[in-house]
Design an enzyme around this catalytic site. Structure first.
Site, PDB file in Angstrom:
ATOM      1  N   VAL A  11      31.820  12.074   3.636  1.00  0.00           N
ATOM      2  CA  VAL A  11      31.024  10.952   4.133  1.00  0.00           C
ATOM      3  C   VAL A  11      29.886  11.450   5.035  1.00  0.00           C
ATOM      4  O   VAL A  11      28.754  10.949   4.966  1.00  0.00           O
ATOM      5  CB  VAL A  11      31.911   9.932   4.883  1.00  0.00           C
ATOM      6  CG1 VAL A  11      31.091   8.750   5.370  1.00  0.00           C
ATOM      7  CG2 VAL A  11      33.038   9.441   3.966  1.00  0.00           C
ATOM      8  N   LYS A  87      39.474   4.485  10.182  1.00  0.00           N
ATOM      9  CA  LYS A  87      40.419   3.365  10.361  1.00  0.00           C
ATOM     10  C   LYS A  87      41.605   3.748  11.230  1.00  0.00           C
ATOM     11  O   LYS A  87      42.131   2.915  11.967  1.00  0.00           O
ATOM     12  CB  LYS A  87      40.882   2.798   9.029  1.00  0.00           C
ATOM     13  CG  LYS A  87      41.390   3.808   8.034  1.00  0.00           C
ATOM     14  CD  LYS A  87      40.407   3.995   6.914  1.00  0.00           C
ATOM     15  CE  LYS A  87      40.550   5.391   6.337  1.00  0.00           C
ATOM     16  NZ  LYS A  87      39.858   5.612   5.111  1.00  0.00           N
ATOM     17  N   GLY A 169      36.996  12.818  -4.456  1.00  0.00           N
ATOM     18  CA  GLY A 169      36.661  12.574  -3.042  1.00  0.00           C
ATOM     19  C   GLY A 169      37.090  11.208  -2.535  1.00  0.00           C
ATOM     20  O   GLY A 169      36.602  10.743  -1.511  1.00  0.00           O
ATOM     21  N   GLU A 172      42.204  10.654   1.216  1.00  0.00           N
ATOM     22  CA  GLU A 172      42.101  11.266   2.546  1.00  0.00           C
ATOM     23  C   GLU A 172      42.466  12.751   2.428  1.00  0.00           C
ATOM     24  O   GLU A 172      43.074  13.174   1.433  1.00  0.00           O
ATOM     25  CB  GLU A 172      43.094  10.596   3.500  1.00  0.00           C
ATOM     26  CG  GLU A 172      42.891   9.101   3.674  1.00  0.00           C
ATOM     27  CD  GLU A 172      41.529   8.757   4.263  1.00  0.00           C
ATOM     28  OE1 GLU A 172      41.209   9.223   5.358  1.00  0.00           O
ATOM     29  OE2 GLU A 172      40.778   8.027   3.596  1.00  0.00           O
ATOM     30  N   LYS A 187      43.672  -0.816   7.330  1.00  0.00           N
ATOM     31  CA  LYS A 187      42.500  -1.648   7.044  1.00  0.00           C
ATOM     32  C   LYS A 187      42.809  -3.130   7.238  1.00  0.00           C
ATOM     33  O   LYS A 187      41.989  -3.873   7.777  1.00  0.00           O
ATOM     34  CB  LYS A 187      42.020  -1.368   5.616  1.00  0.00           C
ATOM     35  CG  LYS A 187      41.415   0.031   5.478  1.00  0.00           C
ATOM     36  CD  LYS A 187      41.220   0.415   4.027  1.00  0.00           C
ATOM     37  CE  LYS A 187      40.573   1.787   3.903  1.00  0.00           C
ATOM     38  NZ  LYS A 187      40.616   2.324   2.537  1.00  0.00           N
ATOM     39  N   GLY A 283      34.503   6.980  -1.377  1.00  0.00           N
ATOM     40  CA  GLY A 283      33.487   7.881  -1.944  1.00  0.00           C
ATOM     41  C   GLY A 283      32.311   8.049  -0.981  1.00  0.00           C
ATOM     42  O   GLY A 283      32.131   7.258  -0.054  1.00  0.00           O
TER      43      GLY A 283
HETATM   44  N1  HSE Z   1      41.061   7.194   1.152  1.00  0.00           N
HETATM   45  C1  HSE Z   1      40.393   5.934   1.285  1.00  0.00           C
HETATM   46  C2  HSE Z   1      40.566   5.134   0.009  1.00  0.00           C
HETATM   47  C3  HSE Z   1      38.944   6.179   1.577  1.00  0.00           C
HETATM   48  O1  HSE Z   1      40.980   5.728  -0.995  1.00  0.00           O
HETATM   49  O2  HSE Z   1      40.318   3.937  -0.002  1.00  0.00           O
HETATM   50  C4  HSE Z   1      38.176   4.963   1.964  1.00  0.00           C
HETATM   51  O3  HSE Z   1      38.699   4.361   3.115  1.00  0.00           O
END
Ligand code: HSE
Length: 381
Positions: A11, A87, A169, A172, A187, A283
């Site tokens: 990111v 988050k 990508g 995490e 989230k 992404g």
């Molecule tokens: N690893 C997280 C996902 C990245 O796959 O949603 C975005 O928050």
């Protein structure tokens, strides 16, 4: 507005590139690990950023709670706006950061922490001002959506699907948070905090997709169901409910059309009715676009997503009731009250009688303690 970036991973690189082209914004120094300063714009000390008067904002995209929390405090103490995609940080320390930002008169924004490029929290922040949010949730993790979709449509097994999501990508650094549902839970915690002024604490429940198998997916398909990992939240009389679990949806349900790394976030306002937002939830560029959205928002005067009174609160998931699909060892099938049970060798697949979310998660915990390999998903017909 010159913006320093903390972290130069997937990111961070996207944020840096986009800052170079955005109106009213410009990239500042980028914090990297000591020894990784291979370009003049990279620094390895937070001190160099907080003491630079030309830096007005800090965008944190490194992840993790520490040292991100310490850096956030240092940035705010130095009078710099703070924007994050993290988050875990906001779920753990959001109340404290909200307080500090207000004390220092700086912004604390985190659109990118929920939904990647989907402007979910941004819209919730606006909606809660004029409407009452009855419920919220949806598909909030791109990695698991990508995996479930690839297992269903491409016939990949779990390990292949996870390896692809990592290569692209989406996952995490440690994908445990994705596949266990913890990432989606964090989230939904943020969304509840924005909508209800309650950052859920204690009592949260998350069941992920770690135990789903290719055979489970074939079984759902043969009965016209698609599996998605859904986050759910809403108000109860004494606080909020907030949980994440796999859900089986009848073909034709809106969530079945959410493919690859896409997210589908929804809320229902008392007056607006249901609102659905869909887009890439993970992404480089989708997530970086949300960071840039917050930075542009600061230029327009946006300062906060949590209200002044936002505080931690109790979660009660006993009022949400579903029938569940459960796959477990045949000799344990009698442990759960079922509407119907099918046996296939040593495996049983059953549909439970209606039971609360908290009862299902507790039953799974107890059976796993006895060594049972099981998978469960709520059934939505
Ligand atoms: N690893 C997280 C996902 C990245 O796959 O949603 C975005 O928050």
């Amino acid at each position: 507005m010159k913006t320093a970036i903390l972290g130069f991973g997937t990111v961070g690189v996207g944020v840096y590139e986009m800052l170079g082209k955005a109106r009213g914004l410009e990239p500042g120094p980028v914090l990297v690990r000591p020894g990784k300063e291979d370009a003049p714009f990279k620094v390895s000390s937070m001190e160099a950023i907080v003491s630079d008067p030309s830096v007005e904002a800090v965008a944190e995209v490194m992840g993790g709670i520490e040292p991100a929390f310490r850096y956030a405090c240092q940035a705010m103490e130095a009078g710099k706006h703070f924007v994050t995609s993290n988050k875990a940080l906001v779920a753990a320390k959001g109340v404290e950061l909200n307080r500090l930002a207000r004390e220092k008169g700086v912004a604390f924004l985190f659109s990118a922490a929920c939904g990647g490029g989907v402007p979910f929290l941004h819209n919730l922040t606006l909606a809660r001002e004029s409407d009452s949010i009855l419920s919220l949730g949806g598909i909030l993790n791109g990695t698991t959506n990508y995996m479930l979709d690839a297992m269903q449509r491409l016939g990949l097994d779990y390990a292949e699907a996870l390896a692809d999501a990592q290569r692209l990508g989406y996952a995490e650094a440690d994908p445990t948070a994705d596949v266990s549902g913890l990432d989606a839970l964090r989230k939904i915690m943020l969304a509840c905090a924005v909508a209800y002024d309650v950052l859920p604490a204690e009592g949260l429940l998350n069941e992920g997709i770690e135990s789903v198998t290719a055979a489970d997916v074939r079984h759902f398909r043969s009965r016209g169901y698609t599996c998605r990992l859904l986050a759910s939240g809403g108000r109860t009389e004494s606080g909020v409910y907030s949980y994440v679990e796999p859900v089986l949806l009848r073909d034709g349900a809106a969530e079945c059309s959410v493919l690859q790394n896409y997210n589908m976030a929804r809320y229902e306002g008392r007056n607006s009715g249901p609102i659905v937002l869909m887009g890439q939830g993970a992404g480089r560029y989708p997530t970086a676009s949300a960071v840039l959205r917050d930075l542009s928002g600061i230029l327009r005067g946006e300062r906060a997503m949590f209200s002044e009174s936002c505080a931690r609160g109790r979660v009660d998931n006993s009022g949400s009731v579903h029938c569940y699909y459960v796959r477990l060892p045949a000799d344990l099938a009698g442990e759960i009250a079922a509407e119907s049970t099918e046996y296939e060798g040593e495996v049983a697949r059953l549909v439970t009688k209606p039971m609360s979310v908290s009862a299902m998660h507790e039953t799974a915990r107890r059976l796993r303690e006895q060594g049972a390999a099981l998978f469960f998903a709520a059934i939505r017909d």
